[in-house]
Enzyme design. Sequence first.
Site: not given
Ligand code: PGA
Length: 254
Positions: A9-11, A95, A97, A167, A173, A213, A234-235
């Site tokens: 997930n590149w956000k 998600h 966010e 999640e 994050g 994470s 994500g990251g």
């Molecule tokens: P993260 O994000 O791996 O940076 O914790 C995961 C996500 O938001 O899907």
Amino acid sequence: MRKPFIAGNWKMYKTVADAVSYVDQLTGLVADVTDVDVIAAPTFTALYAVAQAARGTRIQVSAQDLYWEREGAFTGEISGAMVREAGAAFVIIGHSERRTLFGETDVHVNRKAAAAFTAGLTPIVCIGETLAQREAGDTFEVLDGQIRTGLDGFTGDQVGQLVIAYEPVWAIGTGRNATPGQAAEAHGHIRTRVRQWFGGEPAERCRVIYGGSVKPDNARELITQPDVDGALVGGASLDPKAFAEIVARSRGRV
Ligand code: PGA
């Protein structure tokens, strides 16, 4: 046996040029990976270019969201049909966010997932508890509500195709991943509920992936837990080498 599913997930990161160059790099790194579904979820603006660059590779493409109406006066929104036409096969829905920053509810998630199916997209439905909810002992109750409302009205066949991303909000994050035991417990609970509410066959087929994470050095212990079928990253997905390393550590299960 469920095929492992590893999605990046590149956000709101990467320009179109960065995104295409990433796909070119990742293509070589996952060229021999036939036993894992490898997914990249770029921004809307990069979706078409990424889908073009990924044609004929092992990489499949996901959008990060959609709107449930087919078309109309909805300034700023993108429909499932548009996402599909741009070349995506999957779409991330709900998600955390989107839920916390943009006010999405389980009812929105339900409408979006239904629109995804209508458009021929596979939804990746995100659920998970906050730290306060976990500390209050409400984790299972929260997950139950998210599953019940988010998947309301779906057929067993649809649920069997789904990807559910567990999640925990406190792990996204933050660098603080769920322990393998916490992940196994939550995933087991989710699959039990899917079995009770939609049937045994959907429960066996649907993939429940972990997000929060995930890094190359913790991927293996998380992904090898019972009922954990992959990861939403994500990251660590922003770097093709780190992402390919996570894919590599999920192999050997099919
Ligand atoms: P993260 O994000 O791996 O940076 O914790 C995961 C996500 O938001 O899907």
